[in-house]
Design an enzyme around this catalytic site. Structure first.
Site, PDB file in Angstrom:
ATOM      1  N   ASP A  33       0.851  -1.196   0.000  1.00 14.92           N
ATOM      2  CA  ASP A  33       0.000   0.000   0.000  1.00 14.92           C
ATOM      3  C   ASP A  33       0.890   1.251   0.000  1.00 14.92           C
ATOM      4  O   ASP A  33       1.913   1.295   0.682  1.00 14.92           O
ATOM      5  CB  ASP A  33      -0.903  -0.016   1.238  1.00 14.92           C
ATOM      6  CG  ASP A  33      -2.069   0.943   1.109  1.00 14.92           C
ATOM      7  OD1 ASP A  33      -3.222   0.477   1.069  1.00 14.92           O
ATOM      8  OD2 ASP A  33      -1.832   2.170   1.045  1.00 14.92           O
ATOM      9  N   ALA A  83      -6.588   1.821  -5.260  1.00 15.47           N
ATOM     10  CA  ALA A  83      -7.265   2.715  -6.203  1.00 15.47           C
ATOM     11  C   ALA A  83      -7.515   4.054  -5.531  1.00 15.47           C
ATOM     12  O   ALA A  83      -7.501   4.151  -4.300  1.00 15.47           O
ATOM     13  CB  ALA A  83      -8.603   2.104  -6.635  1.00 15.47           C
ATOM     14  N   GLU A  84      -7.705   5.062  -6.358  1.00 16.14           N
ATOM     15  CA  GLU A  84      -8.357   6.285  -5.884  1.00 16.14           C
ATOM     16  C   GLU A  84      -9.841   5.966  -5.965  1.00 16.14           C
ATOM     17  O   GLU A  84     -10.317   5.489  -7.002  1.00 16.14           O
ATOM     18  CB  GLU A  84      -7.998   7.476  -6.783  1.00 16.14           C
ATOM     19  CG  GLU A  84      -6.569   7.958  -6.641  1.00 16.14           C
ATOM     20  CD  GLU A  84      -6.284   8.530  -5.250  1.00 16.14           C
ATOM     21  OE1 GLU A  84      -7.225   8.978  -4.569  1.00 16.14           O
ATOM     22  OE2 GLU A  84      -5.120   8.485  -4.823  1.00 16.14           O
ATOM     23  N   THR A 125     -16.047  -2.399  -9.502  1.00 14.11           N
ATOM     24  CA  THR A 125     -17.230  -1.799  -8.877  1.00 14.11           C
ATOM     25  C   THR A 125     -18.431  -1.865  -9.811  1.00 14.11           C
ATOM     26  O   THR A 125     -18.265  -1.864 -11.043  1.00 14.11           O
ATOM     27  CB  THR A 125     -16.930  -0.318  -8.518  1.00 14.11           C
ATOM     28  OG1 THR A 125     -18.160   0.369  -8.301  1.00 14.11           O
ATOM     29  CG2 THR A 125     -16.208   0.404  -9.656  1.00 14.11           C
ATOM     30  N   ASP A 126     -19.638  -1.862  -9.218  1.00 17.68           N
ATOM     31  CA  ASP A 126     -20.846  -1.823 -10.055  1.00 17.68           C
ATOM     32  C   ASP A 126     -20.982  -0.484 -10.777  1.00 17.68           C
ATOM     33  O   ASP A 126     -21.793  -0.351 -11.690  1.00 17.68           O
ATOM     34  CB  ASP A 126     -22.102  -2.125  -9.214  1.00 17.68           C
ATOM     35  CG  ASP A 126     -22.370  -1.097  -8.125  1.00 17.68           C
ATOM     36  OD1 ASP A 126     -21.511  -0.233  -7.888  1.00 17.68           O
ATOM     37  OD2 ASP A 126     -23.456  -1.155  -7.509  1.00 17.68           O
ATOM     38  N   GLU A 127     -20.197   0.523 -10.339  1.00 21.68           N
ATOM     39  CA  GLU A 127     -20.326   1.844 -10.973  1.00 21.68           C
ATOM     40  C   GLU A 127     -19.889   1.830 -12.437  1.00 21.68           C
ATOM     41  O   GLU A 127     -20.214   2.751 -13.185  1.00 21.68           O
ATOM     42  CB  GLU A 127     -19.556   2.900 -10.169  1.00 21.68           C
ATOM     43  CG  GLU A 127     -20.136   3.048  -8.773  1.00 21.68           C
ATOM     44  CD  GLU A 127     -19.618   4.243  -7.995  1.00 21.68           C
ATOM     45  OE1 GLU A 127     -19.300   5.268  -8.608  1.00 21.68           O
ATOM     46  OE2 GLU A 127     -19.535   4.128  -6.758  1.00 21.68           O
ATOM     47  N   TYR A 153     -14.151   8.584 -11.831  1.00 27.27           N
ATOM     48  CA  TYR A 153     -13.811   7.388 -11.037  1.00 27.27           C
ATOM     49  C   TYR A 153     -14.241   6.123 -11.770  1.00 27.27           C
ATOM     50  O   TYR A 153     -13.437   5.213 -11.995  1.00 27.27           O
ATOM     51  CB  TYR A 153     -14.485   7.467  -9.651  1.00 27.27           C
ATOM     52  CG  TYR A 153     -14.547   6.136  -8.929  1.00 27.27           C
ATOM     53  CD1 TYR A 153     -13.384   5.498  -8.504  1.00 27.27           C
ATOM     54  CD2 TYR A 153     -15.774   5.508  -8.674  1.00 27.27           C
ATOM     55  CE1 TYR A 153     -13.440   4.263  -7.853  1.00 27.27           C
ATOM     56  CE2 TYR A 153     -15.829   4.281  -8.009  1.00 27.27           C
ATOM     57  CZ  TYR A 153     -14.667   3.662  -7.609  1.00 27.27           C
ATOM     58  OH  TYR A 153     -14.725   2.449  -6.968  1.00 27.27           O
ATOM     59  N   LYS A 157     -12.090   3.013 -13.487  1.00 30.81           N
ATOM     60  CA  LYS A 157     -12.261   1.614 -13.070  1.00 30.81           C
ATOM     61  C   LYS A 157     -12.647   0.739 -14.273  1.00 30.81           C
ATOM     62  O   LYS A 157     -12.177  -0.385 -14.419  1.00 30.81           O
ATOM     63  CB  LYS A 157     -13.342   1.502 -11.979  1.00 30.81           C
ATOM     64  CG  LYS A 157     -12.970   2.085 -10.629  1.00 30.81           C
ATOM     65  CD  LYS A 157     -11.805   1.401  -9.939  1.00 30.81           C
ATOM     66  CE  LYS A 157     -12.114   0.009  -9.452  1.00 30.81           C
ATOM     67  NZ  LYS A 157     -10.977  -0.564  -8.677  1.00 30.81           N
ATOM     68  N   LEU A 193     -20.327   8.032   2.740  1.00 31.96           N
ATOM     69  CA  LEU A 193     -21.624   8.413   3.306  1.00 31.96           C
ATOM     70  C   LEU A 193     -21.856   7.969   4.758  1.00 31.96           C
ATOM     71  O   LEU A 193     -22.126   8.807   5.629  1.00 31.96           O
ATOM     72  CB  LEU A 193     -22.758   7.874   2.420  1.00 31.96           C
ATOM     73  CG  LEU A 193     -24.153   8.307   2.895  1.00 31.96           C
ATOM     74  CD1 LEU A 193     -24.442   9.742   2.497  1.00 31.96           C
ATOM     75  CD2 LEU A 193     -25.237   7.388   2.329  1.00 31.96           C
ATOM     76  N   HIS A 279     -24.507  12.957 -10.735  1.00 30.05           N
ATOM     77  CA  HIS A 279     -24.787  11.987  -9.655  1.00 30.05           C
ATOM     78  C   HIS A 279     -25.623  10.803 -10.166  1.00 30.05           C
ATOM     79  O   HIS A 279     -26.738  10.986 -10.654  1.00 30.05           O
ATOM     80  CB  HIS A 279     -25.564  12.717  -8.546  1.00 30.05           C
ATOM     81  CG  HIS A 279     -25.487  12.054  -7.218  1.00 30.05           C
ATOM     82  ND1 HIS A 279     -26.004  12.595  -6.084  1.00 30.05           N
ATOM     83  CD2 HIS A 279     -24.928  10.872  -6.833  1.00 30.05           C
ATOM     84  CE1 HIS A 279     -25.786  11.790  -5.057  1.00 30.05           C
ATOM     85  NE2 HIS A 279     -25.130  10.741  -5.490  1.00 30.05           N
TER      86      HIS A 279
HETATM   87  N1  NAD Z   1     -15.978   1.320  -1.090  1.00 30.15           N
HETATM   88  C1  NAD Z   1     -16.896   0.727  -1.846  1.00 30.15           C
HETATM   89  O1  NAD Z   1     -18.098   0.808  -1.544  1.00 30.15           O
HETATM   90  C2  NAD Z   1     -16.485  -0.079  -3.054  1.00 30.15           C
HETATM   91  C3  NAD Z   1     -17.456  -0.804  -3.749  1.00 30.15           C
HETATM   92  C4  NAD Z   1     -17.065  -1.588  -4.850  1.00 30.15           C
HETATM   93  C5  NAD Z   1     -15.737  -1.632  -5.223  1.00 30.15           C
HETATM   94  N2  NAD Z   1     -14.805  -0.893  -4.550  1.00 30.15           N
HETATM   95  C6  NAD Z   1     -13.399  -1.015  -4.984  1.00 30.15           C
HETATM   96  O2  NAD Z   1     -12.704  -1.652  -3.924  1.00 30.15           O
HETATM   97  C7  NAD Z   1     -11.353  -1.172  -3.850  1.00 30.15           C
HETATM   98  C8  NAD Z   1     -11.067  -0.678  -2.443  1.00 30.15           C
HETATM   99  O3  NAD Z   1     -11.999   0.365  -2.107  1.00 30.15           O
HETATM  100  P1  NAD Z   1     -11.933   1.075  -0.682  1.00 30.15           P
HETATM  101  O4  NAD Z   1     -13.225   1.754  -0.477  1.00 30.15           O
HETATM  102  O5  NAD Z   1     -11.415   0.127   0.313  1.00 30.15           O
HETATM  103  O6  NAD Z   1     -10.806   2.172  -0.973  1.00 30.15           O
HETATM  104  P2  NAD Z   1      -9.986   3.100   0.020  1.00 30.15           P
HETATM  105  O7  NAD Z   1      -9.963   4.452  -0.626  1.00 30.15           O
HETATM  106  O8  NAD Z   1     -10.476   2.973   1.420  1.00 30.15           O
HETATM  107  O9  NAD Z   1      -8.511   2.457  -0.010  1.00 30.15           O
HETATM  108  C9  NAD Z   1      -7.683   2.514  -1.124  1.00 30.15           C
HETATM  109  C10 NAD Z   1      -6.295   2.070  -0.669  1.00 30.15           C
HETATM  110  O10 NAD Z   1      -5.439   2.058  -1.819  1.00 30.15           O
HETATM  111  C11 NAD Z   1      -4.195   2.643  -1.461  1.00 30.15           C
HETATM  112  N3  NAD Z   1      -3.580   3.208  -2.674  1.00 30.15           N
HETATM  113  C12 NAD Z   1      -4.035   4.272  -3.406  1.00 30.15           C
HETATM  114  N4  NAD Z   1      -3.206   4.501  -4.440  1.00 30.15           N
HETATM  115  C13 NAD Z   1      -2.224   3.558  -4.370  1.00 30.15           C
HETATM  116  C14 NAD Z   1      -1.091   3.271  -5.169  1.00 30.15           C
HETATM  117  N5  NAD Z   1      -0.788   4.022  -6.243  1.00 30.15           N
HETATM  118  N6  NAD Z   1      -0.302   2.218  -4.833  1.00 30.15           N
HETATM  119  C15 NAD Z   1      -0.590   1.456  -3.736  1.00 30.15           C
HETATM  120  N7  NAD Z   1      -1.646   1.700  -2.934  1.00 30.15           N
HETATM  121  C16 NAD Z   1      -2.449   2.740  -3.246  1.00 30.15           C
HETATM  122  C17 NAD Z   1      -4.545   3.699  -0.434  1.00 30.15           C
HETATM  123  O11 NAD Z   1      -3.428   4.064   0.373  1.00 30.15           O
HETATM  124  C18 NAD Z   1      -5.647   2.999   0.353  1.00 30.15           C
HETATM  125  O12 NAD Z   1      -5.110   2.246   1.410  1.00 30.15           O
HETATM  126  C19 NAD Z   1     -11.225  -0.089  -4.922  1.00 30.15           C
HETATM  127  O13 NAD Z   1     -10.596  -0.634  -6.041  1.00 30.15           O
HETATM  128  C20 NAD Z   1     -12.675   0.303  -5.228  1.00 30.15           C
HETATM  129  O14 NAD Z   1     -12.810   0.733  -6.562  1.00 30.15           O
HETATM  130  C21 NAD Z   1     -15.146  -0.120  -3.485  1.00 30.15           C
END
Ligand code: NAD
Length: 341
Positions: A33, A83-84, A125-127, A153, A157, A193, A279
């Site tokens: 990470d 991811a961002e 993601t479903d998005e 975003y 993805k 949220l 949105h």
């Molecule tokens: N949160 C949701 O509801 C949701 C739903 C479906 C899918 N996702 C997917 O699940 C994954 C995780 O989501 P989350 O909500 O836990 O995200 P988050 O933002 O909480 O965590 C992202 C993590 O990635 C790390 N990171 C960012 N850029 C990096 C890089 N260049 N190299 C290494 N590490 C890096 C960050 O430090 C962080 O720890 C994502 O890929 C997101 O698209 C999220």
């Protein structure tokens, strides 16, 4: 089995690392990470001393670093959560989303191609499917739904997903993709949220709700998402996409009102603010493929899961209060400051 989990200091990745380290003592779990604003090593405190866990700080976009890591560690499986992830931030700075979400993914895929891998799993993601109309509750996203993204975003993805599938077709890389709906549960960064509303309601601060609050999200407890990825890694078929969701659709307003009720706070704290540009209206997942092919069933429904989650935030104030006192407070001001005036 050696598994590199990228983004394991974030919300879902952190929960996944806990799940894997505890469930599979014989596996080696490496958490890679970059520790951006969203990464938090405190999330890993419960597992940091376990012999099958290791943390490495690094950037998935940094090609020499990633190739060097593969050379040294020779992982069997990569699970890419890094991811961002925040749609509001993507509106302000799309480029950083292309960098991490697309280039980071292709860098990992190239390393897998070079060194060989048993499985590359992309957490999507479903998005990527865009949104559904509010007046068609009969419609759901299936794995066949065309990609139709709305935000920088989701576009980034979706771009990553296409590269993952292209590397399967072109280079026979053994890949899988999961596309999950909105997650909630412990360790979620308080810009999203549910923890945002929880932390503000506890402080008796106004709760910024976009538009009229009627946008619908399909909520899944993070533990059920982790279980789904675990199943896909072990039983999923190469080259396949699996949707993950538990049929728990709620409007944003319903979610906020549930939180206020559980905390015994008045609905007068709700403040409707200018909507997010573009949105998405409604997300809703059809998880039939995951259920019938791999036998996945969620353990939580939203009504029990949200109460457990609220309890967790009440019991773990130190975890989120430390985040709120740091860099995040200036971000909140830039995002919502004017809208709340
Ligand atoms: N949160 C949701 O509801 C949701 C739903 C479906 C899918 N996702 C997917 O699940 C994954 C995780 O989501 P989350 O909500 O836990 O995200 P988050 O933002 O909480 O965590 C992202 C993590 O990635 C790390 N990171 C960012 N850029 C990096 C890089 N260049 N190299 C290494 N590490 C890096 C960050 O430090 C962080 O720890 C994502 O890929 C997101 O698209 C999220």
């Amino acid at each position: 089995m050696k598994i590199v989990v990228t983004g394991g200091a974030g919300f879902i990745g952190g929960n996944f690392v806990h799940h894997m380290v505890n469930k599979y003592p014989d596996y080696e779990i490496i958490n890679l990470d970059l520790l951006t604003y969203a990464g938090n090593l405190e999330t890993l405190k419960p597992v940091e001393d376990k012999p099958n866990y290791k943390f490495i700080k690094g950037d998935i976009v940094d090609r020499p670093f990633i190739f060097d890591l593969f050379e040294k560690e020779k992982p069997d499986i990569i699970v890419n959560f890094a991811a961002e992830t925040h749609v509001d931030r993507a509106v302000v700075d799309p480029e950083s989303f292309v960098r991490t979400n697309v280039t980071g993914t292709t860098t990992l895929l190239d390393a897998c191609k070079e060194y060989g891998i048993k499985r590359y799993h992309q957490v999507s993601t479903d998005e990527v499917y865009g949104d559904l109309p509010l007046d068609r509750p009969d419609l759901f996203f299936t794995e066949e739904t065309p990609l139709h993204t709305s935000s920088p975003y989701s576009a980034a993805k979706a771009g990553a997903d296409l590269f993952v599938l292209a590397y399967h077709r072109t280079f026979k890389l053994p890949v899988t993709i999961s596309r999950c709906s909105n997650n909630y549960g412990p360790y979620q960064f308080p810009e999203k949220l549910i923890p945002l509303m929880l932390s503000r309601a506890l402080a008796n601060e106004s709760l910024p709700v976009y538009g009229n609050g009627e946008n619908v999200r399909d909520w899944l407890h993070v533990a059920d998402h982790c279980e789904a990825i675990d199943l896909i890694l072990h039983k999923g078929r190469d080259g396949e996409i699996y949707n993950v969701g538990g049929h728990n659709e709620r409007t944003n307003l319903e979610v906020v009102k549930t939180i206020l009720k559980a905390l015994d706070r008045p609905e007068s704290l709700i403040k409707y603010v200018t909507d997010r540009p573009g949105h998405d209206r409604r997300y809703a997942i059809d998880p039939a493929k995951l259920e019938t092919e791999l036998g996945w069933k969620p353990k939580y429904n939203f009504d029990t899961g949200i109460q457990q989650t609220i309890r967790w935030y009440l019991d773990n104030e130190d975890w989120w209060k430390r985040i709120l006192s740091g860099e995040y407070s200036s971000y909140f001001e830039s995002m919502y400051g004017e809208r709340l005036q």
